[in-house]
Design a protein around this motif. Structure first.
Motif, short mmCIF file in Angstrom:
data_model
loop_
_atom_site.label_atom_id
_atom_site.label_comp_id
_atom_site.label_asym_id
_atom_site.label_seq_id
_atom_site.Cartn_x
_atom_site.Cartn_y
_atom_site.Cartn_z
N ALA A 185 2.19 9.44 1.95
CA ALA A 185 1.93 8.48 0.88
C ALA A 185 2.95 7.35 0.91
O ALA A 185 2.61 6.18 0.73
N ILE A 186 4.21 7.70 1.17
CA ILE A 186 5.26 6.68 1.24
C ILE A 186 4.95 5.71 2.38
O ILE A 186 5.01 4.48 2.21
N LEU A 187 4.57 6.29 3.52
CA LEU A 187 4.27 5.43 4.68
C LEU A 187 3.09 4.52 4.37
O LEU A 187 3.08 3.34 4.73
N ARG A 188 2.09 5.09 3.67
CA ARG A 188 0.94 4.26 3.28
C ARG A 188 1.40 3.12 2.37
O ARG A 188 0.96 1.98 2.50
N SER A 189 2.30 3.42 1.43
CA SER A 189 2.70 2.42 0.43
C SER A 189 3.46 1.26 1.08
O SER A 189 3.41 0.15 0.60
N VAL A 190 4.17 1.54 2.19
CA VAL A 190 4.91 0.44 2.83
C VAL A 190 4.06 -0.27 3.88
O VAL A 190 4.56 -1.12 4.60
N GLY A 191 2.78 0.08 3.96
CA GLY A 191 1.89 -0.71 4.81
C GLY A 191 1.37 -0.01 6.04
O GLY A 191 0.68 -0.63 6.85
N ALA A 192 1.69 1.27 6.20
CA ALA A 192 1.15 1.99 7.35
C ALA A 192 -0.31 2.34 7.08
O ALA A 192 -0.64 2.80 6.00
N ASN A 247 -3.88 1.94 -6.62
CA ASN A 247 -4.43 1.98 -5.26
C ASN A 247 -5.27 0.73 -4.98
O ASN A 247 -5.24 0.18 -3.88
N ASP A 305 -3.92 -3.12 4.82
CA ASP A 305 -2.65 -2.44 5.03
C ASP A 305 -1.56 -3.45 5.37
O ASP A 305 -0.44 -3.38 4.88
N ALA A 340 1.85 -4.54 3.30
CA ALA A 340 3.18 -4.52 3.89
C ALA A 340 3.90 -5.85 3.69
O ALA A 340 5.08 -5.88 3.37
N ARG A 345 3.59 13.69 0.67
CA ARG A 345 4.34 12.60 0.03
C ARG A 345 4.86 11.62 1.07
O ARG A 345 4.85 10.42 0.85
N GLU A 346 5.33 12.21 2.19
CA GLU A 346 5.84 11.36 3.28
C GLU A 346 4.73 10.41 3.74
O GLU A 346 4.95 9.21 3.94
N PHE A 374 6.46 -2.78 9.34
CA PHE A 374 5.02 -3.04 9.33
C PHE A 374 4.71 -4.49 8.94
O PHE A 374 3.55 -4.86 8.87
N MET A 421 -2.45 6.23 -1.92
CA MET A 421 -1.01 6.32 -1.70
C MET A 421 -0.35 7.15 -2.79
O MET A 421 0.86 7.32 -2.78
N ILE A 422 -1.12 7.66 -3.72
CA ILE A 422 -0.51 8.44 -4.78
C ILE A 422 -0.99 9.88 -4.68
O ILE A 422 -2.18 10.16 -4.75
#
Lengths: 419, 246
Positions: free
Chosen positions: A321-328, B60, B89, B93, A318-319, B121, A415-416
């Protein structure tokens, strides 16, 4: 920077497991460097057992055997060398000094060495250090004994004590030279060499106590008195070995050749430094084995770290996924997990080095007095720094395994997280 | 050359999916197709549908986490389908805020750290956030958003994530999605863990913030009673055609 901060925060969040992992790496680093330090110290101490002596001469035998019985008091001489040869060698113009060594008797498990006062003058160990006296001094009488510090400690002797020498080197009773007791005239300071385990007596006394002995038993009905032998002109017929100092070091090989080709009896001459190196190479296999074991310990610690990171991967989906969702990107996740591995490895190395030096400072005096091993407290050598660099790279590479797994998870999950 | 009305039309549309076909790599059994879907600036759309109807995949795709094998995903006039992975990505962001159903927050770091996370980001979004921040302090901006979303207790704002209730966590997640005023907010059943009263309150506060920046929102849910809050409601089954096998 963000990745580094996240990695630190993430580790802080799992600080107990992270700390234990770091500790495991630290212990392995301590072991690797500690073994290296002790090994280097042991090797130096070993090489420093005898110095200042250019050549050791004895009856014809192998170099190592000669070194073992003359310096380390291990094993026995295959044969003696005659006093005549000894005098002839001593008279050569290149010879600065020569010290006789006569072995074969013992005192309560400690070897007895017959020699003369030249021994205390010329014997050197560890960077040309002279033998020092903790109390008393050199031989003043035929029946004076000078004992090493371990002998004094183990048997509780002090100056003036009477001791009896036994024939042979076993601890079997009934073979004592008890008609002629010795008086402790000097106690040597600790050297960390076999000198500590030696009872030194005069060469004349060695001859005296063997008067009337033949082939290992007292077969004479006559018992000699101390005062009687004092007046006898006792010249030894044979000794075990001799330490030789030359006027010029350039003469060493010439002298060695002369001894090795000595016509009147078969003799051997060894250069102590060369023989010591040769002997140390015998334990090289054990050294390598020890080194391999310590490397295994390091690998085990790094594997432990990888296992720890792997174990957290699932709960951290989940961590991720969260990072992916904010653009990582997935690469950031790889960077994050690699950074965690690198941070723990570096922390482990740092803690290990600090602990090791702290430990060395504590155990150093003990190693010095108990084993005569001086541990160098200098900064890590190039070899050691390379080992540390290798551990760091190992940690980084090991960290790539879970990082690669996280990358694949992240690409597959998007991300999910599917639950 | 585009004439002015055409440009205005373009400006109005912030997201448009056309003839999209997508299958997860290595999972050939599931494929998804979308003929046409668009979202206007400031519009709030509710996508209604059950789990497993392709809503995760749609989110997604909209977020640019995955790229379709065919078709276009235009966000703010750019077809992100043809961008590189890293560019998508970065785009996400900078221009998107995302709220999940639950477990939105990193367990480490403070509440404020979590709110400010996307800005690490997205440098442009960070500038926007600084510009609208009281006293140019990002922390203050995070605090402002959290208060506006109903998390008023200073102790909670400055505290650790672990002490928050589920409802409070969702408010923090909403603040994170809104910080730096991204043009589009995607939400995946953000209120499903809340009771009815709190759902209403949460959505009111969220929409109030969206209105301030004229941001658009797509929310996915199976709860039809939420429909009254939205400008438009789409059923997933009307929008998406899914194939279960090859």
């Amino acid at each position: 920077m963000t990745v580094l901060r996240l990695a630190l925060q993430s580790l802080g969040n799992r600080w107990i497991t992270a700390l234990l992992t770091i500790f495991a790496i630290a212990v392995s680093v301590m072991l690797l460097l500690g073994v290296e330090k002790v090994r280097t110290g042991a090797r130096a101490s070993f090489a420093n057992t005898i110095s200042g002596t250019d050549v050791i001469v004895g009856a014809r035998s192998g170099d190592i055997q000669l070194l073992l019985y003359s310096v380390f008091r291990i094993g026995n001489a295959p044969n003696n060398m005659t006093w005549r040869s000894y005098e002839e060698l001593g008279a050569r113009k290149n010879v600065d000094w020569i010290v006789p060594l006569s072995l074969g008797d013992s005192h309560r498990g400690f070897r007895v060495l017959g020699t003369n006062n030249e021994y205390f003058k010329h014997y050197r160990y560890r960077d040309k250090r002279k033998l020092g006296f903790a109390s008393g001094g050199v031989f003043n009488d035929m029946f004076d004994a000078v004992i090493g510090s371990d002998v004094a400690n183990a048997l509780g002797y002090k100056l003036g004590d009477k001791i009896v020498v036994a024939h042979g080197i076993g601890e079997i009773g009934g073979n004592d030279h008890d008609n002629m007791p010795f008086r402790v005239a000097g106690i040597l300071a600790k050297t960390g060499t076999p000198v500590d385990d030696t009872v030194h007596v005069t060469l004349g006394a060695i001859e005296a106590i063997h008067l009337g002995w033949k082939g290992g038993t007292s077969n004479s009905s006559r018992t000699f008195k101390v005062d009687e032998v004092r007046n006898m002109e006792l010249k030894p017929k044979a000794i075990t070995a001799a330490l030789v100092g030359l006027k010029s070091r350039f003469a060493v090989f010439k002298f060695q050749r002369f001894v090795n080709t000595f016509r009147k009896e078969p003799l051997s001459a060894v250069l102590p430094g060369v023989a010591l190196t040769e002997m140390w190479s015998l334990v090289g296999t054990a050294e390598t084995a020890l080194f391999v074991v310590t490397i295994m310990v390091v690998i085990t610690a790094l594997l432990g770290m990888v296992a720890m990171i792997f174990a957290t991967l699932n709960e951290r989906r989940r961590e991720m996924a969260i990072l992916r969702s904010v653009g990582a990107g997935p690469k950031t996740l790889v960077g994050l997990l690699s950074a965690e591995a690198l941070i723990m490895t570096l922390a482990g190395i740092a803690v290990g080095v600090v602990f090791l030096y702290a430990l060395l400072i504590v155990v150093r005096p003990y190693f010095d007095s108990a084993y005569g091993i001086t541990i160098d407290l200098s900064l890590p050598s190039y070899v050691e720094l390379w080992s540390l660099a290798a551990i760091m790279i190992g940690g980084l590479l090991a960290g790539l395994l879970p990082a690669w797994r996280a990358y694949r998870n992240s690409v597959a999950d998007g991300m999910i997280v599917r639950t | 050359m585009l004439d002015k009305s055409d440009t205005a039309e373009k400006m109005e549309t912030v997201a448009r999916l056309r003839d999209v076909a997508f299958a997860w790599p290595g999972r050939s059994s599931f494929s998804l197709g979308i003929k046409e879907f668009s979202l206007k600036r400031g519009e709030r759309v509710l996508l209604l549908g059950p789990s497993g109807g392709g809503k995760s995949t749609l989110l997604n795709l909209l977020a640019g986490v995955v790229a379709p094998q065919r078709g276009s995903v235009e966000l703010l006039g750019a077809d992100i389908a043809i961008l590189s992975n890293a560019s998508r990505d970065r785009f996400r962001a900078e221009h998107l805020g995302i709220v999940f159903q639950m477990f939105n927050l990193l367990p480490y770091g403070s509440v404020v750290d979590n709110v400010l996370l996307p800005l690490s980001f997205a440098p442009k979004r960070r500038q926007r956030a600084v510009a609208s921040a009281p006293g140019d302090s990002l922390e203050a901006e995070a605090g402002r958003l959290l208060r506006a979303l109903g998390l008023e207790d200073n102790d909670l704002i400055n505290g650790a994530v672990g002490t928050l209730s589920v409802g409070q966590q969702q408010r923090v997640a909403a603040a994170r999605a809104l910080i730096g005023s991204p043009e589009i907010v995607l939400a995946d059943e953000p209120t499903s863990a809340l009771d009815r009263d709190r759902q209403e309150k949460f959505l009111d506060l969220l929409f109030a913030q969206l209105s301030q920046t004229n941001s658009s929102m797509i929310m996915v849910s199976h709860d039809e009673t939420l429909a009254t809050h939205f400008d438009r409601v789409c059923r997933l089954e009307d929008l998406i055609s899914t194939g279960r096998d090859k």
